[in-house]
Design a protein around this motif. Sequence first.
Motif, PDB file in Angstrom:
ATOM      1  N   LEU A 173       0.817  -1.213   0.000  1.00  0.00           N
ATOM      2  CA  LEU A 173       0.000   0.000   0.000  1.00  0.00           C
ATOM      3  C   LEU A 173       0.849   1.261   0.000  1.00  0.00           C
ATOM      4  O   LEU A 173       0.408   2.315  -0.479  1.00  0.00           O
ATOM      5  N   SER A 174       2.069   1.168   0.530  1.00  0.00           N
ATOM      6  CA  SER A 174       2.950   2.341   0.551  1.00  0.00           C
ATOM      7  C   SER A 174       3.358   2.764  -0.858  1.00  0.00           C
ATOM      8  O   SER A 174       3.814   3.894  -1.064  1.00  0.00           O
ATOM      9  N   LYS A 175       3.192   1.874  -1.811  1.00  0.00           N
ATOM     10  CA  LYS A 175       3.543   2.169  -3.205  1.00  0.00           C
ATOM     11  C   LYS A 175       2.333   2.640  -4.005  1.00  0.00           C
ATOM     12  O   LYS A 175       2.410   2.823  -5.214  1.00  0.00           O
ATOM     13  N   THR A 176       1.209   2.819  -3.318  1.00  0.00           N
ATOM     14  CA  THR A 176      -0.007   3.310  -3.963  1.00  0.00           C
ATOM     15  C   THR A 176      -0.317   4.709  -3.432  1.00  0.00           C
ATOM     16  O   THR A 176       0.453   5.284  -2.663  1.00  0.00           O
ATOM     17  N   SER A 177      -1.465   5.226  -3.809  1.00  0.00           N
ATOM     18  CA  SER A 177      -1.863   6.563  -3.355  1.00  0.00           C
ATOM     19  C   SER A 177      -2.507   6.533  -1.969  1.00  0.00           C
ATOM     20  O   SER A 177      -2.876   7.580  -1.427  1.00  0.00           O
ATOM     21  N   TYR A 178      -2.633   5.351  -1.392  1.00  0.00           N
ATOM     22  CA  TYR A 178      -3.269   5.244  -0.075  1.00  0.00           C
ATOM     23  C   TYR A 178      -2.407   5.932   0.989  1.00  0.00           C
ATOM     24  O   TYR A 178      -1.187   5.746   1.030  1.00  0.00           O
ATOM     25  N   ASP A 179      -3.050   6.716   1.854  1.00  0.00           N
ATOM     26  CA  ASP A 179      -2.337   7.487   2.874  1.00  0.00           C
ATOM     27  C   ASP A 179      -2.128   6.644   4.137  1.00  0.00           C
ATOM     28  O   ASP A 179      -2.954   6.647   5.050  1.00  0.00           O
ATOM     29  N   LEU A 180      -1.014   5.935   4.182  1.00  0.00           N
ATOM     30  CA  LEU A 180      -0.698   5.118   5.352  1.00  0.00           C
ATOM     31  C   LEU A 180      -0.291   5.972   6.544  1.00  0.00           C
ATOM     32  O   LEU A 180      -0.546   5.607   7.698  1.00  0.00           O
ATOM     33  N   ASN A 181       0.350   7.100   6.286  1.00  0.00           N
ATOM     34  CA  ASN A 181       0.809   7.954   7.384  1.00  0.00           C
ATOM     35  C   ASN A 181      -0.355   8.387   8.274  1.00  0.00           C
ATOM     36  O   ASN A 181      -0.241   8.400   9.505  1.00  0.00           O
ATOM     37  N   LYS A 182      -1.464   8.715   7.654  1.00  0.00           N
ATOM     38  CA  LYS A 182      -2.637   9.146   8.411  1.00  0.00           C
ATOM     39  C   LYS A 182      -3.124   8.030   9.321  1.00  0.00           C
ATOM     40  O   LYS A 182      -3.458   8.256  10.491  1.00  0.00           O
ATOM     41  N   LYS A 183      -3.144   6.819   8.783  1.00  0.00           N
ATOM     42  CA  LYS A 183      -3.619   5.675   9.563  1.00  0.00           C
ATOM     43  C   LYS A 183      -2.657   5.357  10.717  1.00  0.00           C
ATOM     44  O   LYS A 183      -3.091   5.098  11.847  1.00  0.00           O
ATOM     45  N   ILE A 184      -1.356   5.394  10.433  1.00  0.00           N
ATOM     46  CA  ILE A 184      -0.362   5.092  11.465  1.00  0.00           C
ATOM     47  C   ILE A 184      -0.373   6.165  12.552  1.00  0.00           C
ATOM     48  O   ILE A 184      -0.310   5.862  13.751  1.00  0.00           O
ATOM     49  N   ASN A 185      -0.454   7.418  12.150  1.00  0.00           N
ATOM     50  CA  ASN A 185      -0.469   8.511  13.130  1.00  0.00           C
ATOM     51  C   ASN A 185      -1.676   8.411  14.059  1.00  0.00           C
ATOM     52  O   ASN A 185      -1.582   8.707  15.259  1.00  0.00           O
ATOM     53  N   LYS A 186      -2.798   7.983  13.506  1.00  0.00           N
ATOM     54  CA  LYS A 186      -3.998   7.826  14.327  1.00  0.00           C
ATOM     55  C   LYS A 186      -3.800   6.706  15.347  1.00  0.00           C
ATOM     56  O   LYS A 186      -4.215   6.825  16.508  1.00  0.00           O
ATOM     57  N   LEU A 187      -3.149   5.635  14.921  1.00  0.00           N
ATOM     58  CA  LEU A 187      -2.868   4.534  15.844  1.00  0.00           C
ATOM     59  C   LEU A 187      -1.912   4.979  16.946  1.00  0.00           C
ATOM     60  O   LEU A 187      -2.098   4.649  18.123  1.00  0.00           O
ATOM     61  N   VAL A 188      -0.887   5.728  16.566  1.00  0.00           N
ATOM     62  CA  VAL A 188       0.094   6.202  17.544  1.00  0.00           C
ATOM     63  C   VAL A 188      -0.576   7.103  18.580  1.00  0.00           C
ATOM     64  O   VAL A 188      -0.304   7.000  19.784  1.00  0.00           O
ATOM     65  N   SER A 189      -1.457   7.976  18.121  1.00  0.00           N
ATOM     66  CA  SER A 189      -2.143   8.877  19.054  1.00  0.00           C
ATOM     67  C   SER A 189      -3.057   8.108  20.007  1.00  0.00           C
ATOM     68  O   SER A 189      -3.306   8.546  21.132  1.00  0.00           O
ATOM     69  N   SER A 190      -3.538   6.948  19.565  1.00  0.00           N
ATOM     70  CA  SER A 190      -4.429   6.149  20.421  1.00  0.00           C
ATOM     71  C   SER A 190      -3.681   5.517  21.587  1.00  0.00           C
ATOM     72  O   SER A 190      -4.298   5.034  22.538  1.00  0.00           O
ATOM     73  N   MET A 191      -2.346   5.521  21.535  1.00  0.00           N
ATOM     74  CA  MET A 191      -1.556   4.926  22.617  1.00  0.00           C
ATOM     75  C   MET A 191      -1.677   5.718  23.913  1.00  0.00           C
ATOM     76  O   MET A 191      -1.262   5.250  24.974  1.00  0.00           O
ATOM     77  N   GLU A 192      -2.255   6.917  23.833  1.00  0.00           N
ATOM     78  CA  GLU A 192      -2.471   7.714  25.040  1.00  0.00           C
ATOM     79  C   GLU A 192      -3.572   7.125  25.909  1.00  0.00           C
ATOM     80  O   GLU A 192      -3.767   7.540  27.051  1.00  0.00           O
ATOM     81  N   ASN A 193      -4.281   6.155  25.337  1.00  0.00           N
ATOM     82  CA  ASN A 193      -5.312   5.460  26.106  1.00  0.00           C
ATOM     83  C   ASN A 193      -4.629   4.621  27.184  1.00  0.00           C
ATOM     84  O   ASN A 193      -3.947   3.645  26.894  1.00  0.00           O
ATOM     85  N   HIS A 194      -4.812   4.992  28.439  1.00  0.00           N
ATOM     86  CA  HIS A 194      -4.076   4.348  29.532  1.00  0.00           C
ATOM     87  C   HIS A 194      -4.493   2.895  29.746  1.00  0.00           C
ATOM     88  O   HIS A 194      -3.789   2.136  30.399  1.00  0.00           O
ATOM     89  N   GLY A 195      -5.637   2.516  29.210  1.00  0.00           N
ATOM     90  CA  GLY A 195      -6.087   1.141  29.395  1.00  0.00           C
ATOM     91  C   GLY A 195      -5.587   0.196  28.322  1.00  0.00           C
ATOM     92  O   GLY A 195      -5.899  -0.996  28.346  1.00  0.00           O
ATOM     93  N   MET A 196      -4.792   0.700  27.385  1.00  0.00           N
ATOM     94  CA  MET A 196      -4.325  -0.129  26.273  1.00  0.00           C
ATOM     95  C   MET A 196      -3.310  -1.160  26.753  1.00  0.00           C
ATOM     96  O   MET A 196      -2.428  -0.861  27.557  1.00  0.00           O
ATOM     97  N   SER A 197      -3.423  -2.376  26.238  1.00  0.00           N
ATOM     98  CA  SER A 197      -2.520  -3.453  26.644  1.00  0.00           C
ATOM     99  C   SER A 197      -1.119  -3.229  26.088  1.00  0.00           C
ATOM    100  O   SER A 197      -0.927  -2.550  25.075  1.00  0.00           O
ATOM    101  N   SER A 198      -0.139  -3.830  26.742  1.00  0.00           N
ATOM    102  CA  SER A 198       1.251  -3.707  26.292  1.00  0.00           C
ATOM    103  C   SER A 198       1.444  -4.398  24.940  1.00  0.00           C
ATOM    104  O   SER A 198       2.282  -3.974  24.134  1.00  0.00           O
ATOM    105  N   THR A 199       0.670  -5.449  24.682  1.00  0.00           N
ATOM    106  CA  THR A 199       0.770  -6.158  23.395  1.00  0.00           C
ATOM    107  C   THR A 199       0.377  -5.248  22.247  1.00  0.00           C
ATOM    108  O   THR A 199       1.070  -5.180  21.218  1.00  0.00           O
ATOM    109  N   LEU A 200      -0.724  -4.536  22.416  1.00  0.00           N
ATOM    110  CA  LEU A 200      -1.180  -3.635  21.359  1.00  0.00           C
ATOM    111  C   LEU A 200      -0.214  -2.467  21.189  1.00  0.00           C
ATOM    112  O   LEU A 200       0.078  -2.046  20.063  1.00  0.00           O
ATOM    113  N   LYS A 201       0.306  -1.948  22.287  1.00  0.00           N
ATOM    114  CA  LYS A 201       1.290  -0.866  22.191  1.00  0.00           C
ATOM    115  C   LYS A 201       2.525  -1.325  21.424  1.00  0.00           C
ATOM    116  O   LYS A 201       3.096  -0.575  20.630  1.00  0.00           O
TER     117      LYS A 201
END
Length: 222
Positions: A173-201
């Motif tokens: 997908l990184s070789k297409t027009s799909y915006d992976l950065n937006k998706k990854i950045n959203k996931l990274v910002s979700s790590m502020e959720n204090h209840g998130m498991s260490s596996t998901l982090k």
Amino acid sequence: MEQKNNSDHVLNTVRSIVYHLNDVNWVKMTQKIMALPINNVKLLDDITNIIFDRALKRQNYTHIYAQMCARLINDSKFNNLIATGTEITFQKVLLKKVPKKCLSGVLNNFLFDFQKRSICNCRFIGVLFKNGAFPEKYILKCIGDLGKEKNDNNYELQMHCLCIILQSVGLILSKTSYDLNKKINKLVSSMENHGMSSTLKCLIKKLKIMNSKGWMDEGNCF
């Protein structure tokens, strides 16, 4: 009666093959399936059920079953082995088995089994796509559905499944027009959720690193 006996023999052979499948013998085992006399839609459907069901039960080997299926799909002779004049292919039969909604299924008391099958399903379709055997429109739909914010008990599982898929398909997908950065950045910002498991982090951090390195490091962090 003879056809039934032949079908039973083929199905028993397939069961034996998929039961013992591993990362060493999968190519040889795939060739054995290709050599089987599969000459009707019912038999092909039964074979597909056996392979897919086993793929979801053996979590550590799901990617091997996906590689097997991709090899079967990409082999034009096998994929179109049903009698000439029909539009039935192994790929079409398999796609009917694979839930387009990655968290589909009956959520009952066996919560762990539901989670395991959901993650395995995402890993399965991710590897299929990576090997050119799963349509891009379906993988993008899965990513879109999993990326939607939901306030329910399945949210962490949803994010986990999204990470599993992105880990497999990110390079393509990184070789297409799909915006992976937006998706990854959203996931990274979700790590502020204090209840998130260490596996998901761990998964999210791994994706962030892979994305920053151009998806060349495809190691696993399940």
